[in-house]
Scaffold this motif. Structure first.
Motif, PDB file in Angstrom:
ATOM      1  N   SER A 113       6.667  13.020   4.104  1.00  0.00           N
ATOM      2  CA  SER A 113       6.088  13.011   2.757  1.00  0.00           C
ATOM      3  C   SER A 113       5.788  11.588   2.293  1.00  0.00           C
ATOM      4  O   SER A 113       4.809  11.358   1.574  1.00  0.00           O
ATOM      5  CB  SER A 113       7.024  13.704   1.762  1.00  0.00           C
ATOM      6  N   LEU A 114       6.615  10.630   2.702  1.00  0.00           N
ATOM      7  CA  LEU A 114       6.388   9.236   2.307  1.00  0.00           C
ATOM      8  C   LEU A 114       5.233   8.609   3.095  1.00  0.00           C
ATOM      9  O   LEU A 114       4.459   7.824   2.547  1.00  0.00           O
ATOM     10  CB  LEU A 114       7.673   8.428   2.495  1.00  0.00           C
ATOM     11  N   LEU A 115       5.123   8.961   4.367  1.00  0.00           N
ATOM     12  CA  LEU A 115       4.017   8.440   5.169  1.00  0.00           C
ATOM     13  C   LEU A 115       2.703   9.118   4.792  1.00  0.00           C
ATOM     14  O   LEU A 115       1.634   8.496   4.866  1.00  0.00           O
ATOM     15  CB  LEU A 115       4.291   8.676   6.663  1.00  0.00           C
ATOM     16  N   ARG A 116       2.777  10.371   4.370  1.00  0.00           N
ATOM     17  CA  ARG A 116       1.575  11.177   4.123  1.00  0.00           C
ATOM     18  C   ARG A 116       0.727  10.645   2.978  1.00  0.00           C
ATOM     19  O   ARG A 116      -0.466  10.949   2.892  1.00  0.00           O
ATOM     20  CB  ARG A 116       1.992  12.630   3.843  1.00  0.00           C
ATOM     21  N   VAL A 117       1.313   9.833   2.097  1.00  0.00           N
ATOM     22  CA  VAL A 117       0.530   9.326   0.968  1.00  0.00           C
ATOM     23  C   VAL A 117      -0.595   8.399   1.439  1.00  0.00           C
ATOM     24  O   VAL A 117      -1.556   8.165   0.706  1.00  0.00           O
ATOM     25  CB  VAL A 117       1.418   8.579  -0.062  1.00  0.00           C
ATOM     26  N   SER A 118      -0.492   7.890   2.661  1.00  0.00           N
ATOM     27  CA  SER A 118      -1.514   6.986   3.195  1.00  0.00           C
ATOM     28  C   SER A 118      -2.548   7.697   4.052  1.00  0.00           C
ATOM     29  O   SER A 118      -3.497   7.077   4.527  1.00  0.00           O
ATOM     30  CB  SER A 118      -0.848   5.879   4.037  1.00  0.00           C
TER      31      SER A 118
ATOM     32  N   ALA B   4       0.837  -1.204   0.000  1.00  0.00           N
ATOM     33  CA  ALA B   4       0.000   0.000   0.000  1.00  0.00           C
ATOM     34  C   ALA B   4       0.869   1.249   0.000  1.00  0.00           C
ATOM     35  O   ALA B   4       0.587   2.221  -0.717  1.00  0.00           O
ATOM     36  CB  ALA B   4      -0.929  -0.002   1.209  1.00  0.00           C
ATOM     37  N   MET B   5       1.935   1.228   0.802  1.00  0.00           N
ATOM     38  CA  MET B   5       2.832   2.384   0.841  1.00  0.00           C
ATOM     39  C   MET B   5       3.510   2.583  -0.509  1.00  0.00           C
ATOM     40  O   MET B   5       3.594   3.708  -1.018  1.00  0.00           O
ATOM     41  CB  MET B   5       3.863   2.214   1.958  1.00  0.00           C
ATOM     42  N   LEU B   6       3.985   1.493  -1.101  1.00  0.00           N
ATOM     43  CA  LEU B   6       4.653   1.588  -2.395  1.00  0.00           C
ATOM     44  C   LEU B   6       3.712   2.177  -3.451  1.00  0.00           C
ATOM     45  O   LEU B   6       4.092   3.092  -4.192  1.00  0.00           O
ATOM     46  CB  LEU B   6       5.147   0.205  -2.841  1.00  0.00           C
ATOM     47  N   SER B   7       2.491   1.676  -3.507  1.00  0.00           N
ATOM     48  CA  SER B   7       1.526   2.186  -4.489  1.00  0.00           C
ATOM     49  C   SER B   7       1.268   3.671  -4.268  1.00  0.00           C
ATOM     50  O   SER B   7       1.186   4.449  -5.226  1.00  0.00           O
ATOM     51  CB  SER B   7       0.211   1.402  -4.394  1.00  0.00           C
ATOM     52  N   GLY B   8       1.160   4.067  -3.002  1.00  0.00           N
ATOM     53  CA  GLY B   8       0.946   5.480  -2.683  1.00  0.00           C
ATOM     54  C   GLY B   8       2.120   6.338  -3.095  1.00  0.00           C
ATOM     55  O   GLY B   8       1.941   7.451  -3.627  1.00  0.00           O
ATOM     56  N   TRP B   9       3.334   5.851  -2.855  1.00  0.00           N
ATOM     57  CA  TRP B   9       4.525   6.614  -3.258  1.00  0.00           C
ATOM     58  C   TRP B   9       4.527   6.857  -4.763  1.00  0.00           C
ATOM     59  O   TRP B   9       4.771   7.963  -5.230  1.00  0.00           O
ATOM     60  CB  TRP B   9       5.806   5.879  -2.863  1.00  0.00           C
ATOM     61  N   LEU B  10       4.273   5.790  -5.504  1.00  0.00           N
ATOM     62  CA  LEU B  10       4.330   5.893  -6.960  1.00  0.00           C
ATOM     63  C   LEU B  10       3.265   6.856  -7.478  1.00  0.00           C
ATOM     64  O   LEU B  10       3.529   7.664  -8.374  1.00  0.00           O
ATOM     65  CB  LEU B  10       4.152   4.501  -7.584  1.00  0.00           C
ATOM     66  N   LYS B  11       2.061   6.804  -6.893  1.00  0.00           N
ATOM     67  CA  LYS B  11       0.986   7.708  -7.317  1.00  0.00           C
ATOM     68  C   LYS B  11       1.315   9.161  -6.976  1.00  0.00           C
ATOM     69  O   LYS B  11       0.872  10.088  -7.665  1.00  0.00           O
ATOM     70  CB  LYS B  11      -0.328   7.309  -6.647  1.00  0.00           C
ATOM     71  N   SER B  12       2.096   9.360  -5.895  1.00  0.00           N
ATOM     72  CA  SER B  12       2.411  10.727  -5.468  1.00  0.00           C
ATOM     73  C   SER B  12       3.600  11.313  -6.224  1.00  0.00           C
ATOM     74  O   SER B  12       3.978  12.460  -5.997  1.00  0.00           O
ATOM     75  CB  SER B  12       2.699  10.763  -3.965  1.00  0.00           C
TER      76      SER B  12
END
Length: 272
Positions: free
Chosen positions: A151-156, A20-28
């Motif tokens: 910034s990396l945690l914020r995508v979730s 989930a974190m990886l997908s969020g990072w890529l989308k951001s």
């Protein structure tokens, strides 16, 4: 601050939370080329995400790798096995982020050495970008590193920083485990509806949509929870009758007090 393309972000563990974190990072906008995923057996779906993004997958830590950010997204029970090989990727500019419940910074330092470290506790709605994360940074984390981790945690979802590491166990009890309490509330409401004579499937649909809708209203409204509760409650009405039971001295509050205390105690036990 978003990580630049020169930052190397290493994700250890690509299960539900890591994925989930990886997908969020890529989308951001985090470039896939800057991400290294270390997992001996990602799902076919996750392998496709990794491949499509141009990220690197490895079963073990590649020789010579030095990370700017390392995310440890593995279960607490396997940390003891996972951490020793990760140490080689920790350099003088690395910040390590752990999302494993109960594993203290002292535990991490024992295996990885002294480094900039963050303990973070997300929850499962992070998988749809609607989570909330509590985080604590040790004294070695620079302002730039903290911004980068934020910034990396914020995508979730929102990130709340706490001032003491011990507060993470309370965060775990409240928001980390909290989605399960809400799901159980739905089960209880549906069962109570069934006992009032509704078909079980209808009672579950009504309970599920009521809780989901109330959560969305809470999300969108500027009012706090008590105000929203009062808005639903007419004096002498049906809601007031129910709340007189739920808010009684032996009602929900003491149950939640005991439940969260038990969860925090277990988090402390997991720390060893």
């Amino acid at each position: 601050m978003s990580p630049s393309s020169s930052d190397t972000v290493v994700l250890v563990g690509a299960g539900n939370m890591g994925g989930a974190m990886l997908s969020g990072w890529l989308k951001s906008g985090v470039p896939g080329s800057s991400v290294v995923v270390i997992d001996p057996g990602p799902s076919p779906t996750m392998m496709k995400v990794i491949g499509d993004a141009g990220a690197t997958h490895a079963s073990t830590v590649p020789a010579g790798l030095k990370a700017d950010v390392i995310f440890l997204a593995v279960k607490p029970q396997v940390m003891e096995t996972v951490l020793p090989p990760v140490k080689s990727a920790v350099g003088s500019k690395t910040v390590v982020v752990s999302v494993a419940a109960g594993k203290t910074l002292a535990f991490l330092e024992k295996h990885l050495g002294e480094a900039a470290m963050v303990r973070a506790m997300p929850n499962t709605p992070a998988m749809i970008g609607r989570g909330v994360t509590g985080a604590f940074a040790n004294a070695r984390v620079s302002a730039r590193q903290r911004d980068r981790v934020h910034s990396l945690l914020r995508v979730s979802g929102p990130v709340e920083w706490v001032s003491a590491e011990s507060d993470i166990d309370a965060v775990t009890a409240l928001s980390g485990s909290g989605p399960a309490y809400v799901f159980y509330l739905v089960e209880c409401m549906a069962e109570a509806g069934r006992k009032l004579g509704l078909p079980a499937d209808l009672a579950m649909r009504l309970a599920r949509e009521t809780v989901a809708g109330a959560g969305e209203l809470l999300h969108q409204s500027p009012d706090d929870a008590s105000k929203l509760r009062q808005n639903v409650t007419s004096p002498g009405g049906t809601t007031a009758a129910a709340l007189s039971v739920l808010m009684a001295e032996e009602g929900m509050q003491p149950l939640f007090d005991k439940a969260l205390a038990a969860a925090r105690k277990r988090a402390e036990e997991l720390a060893g």
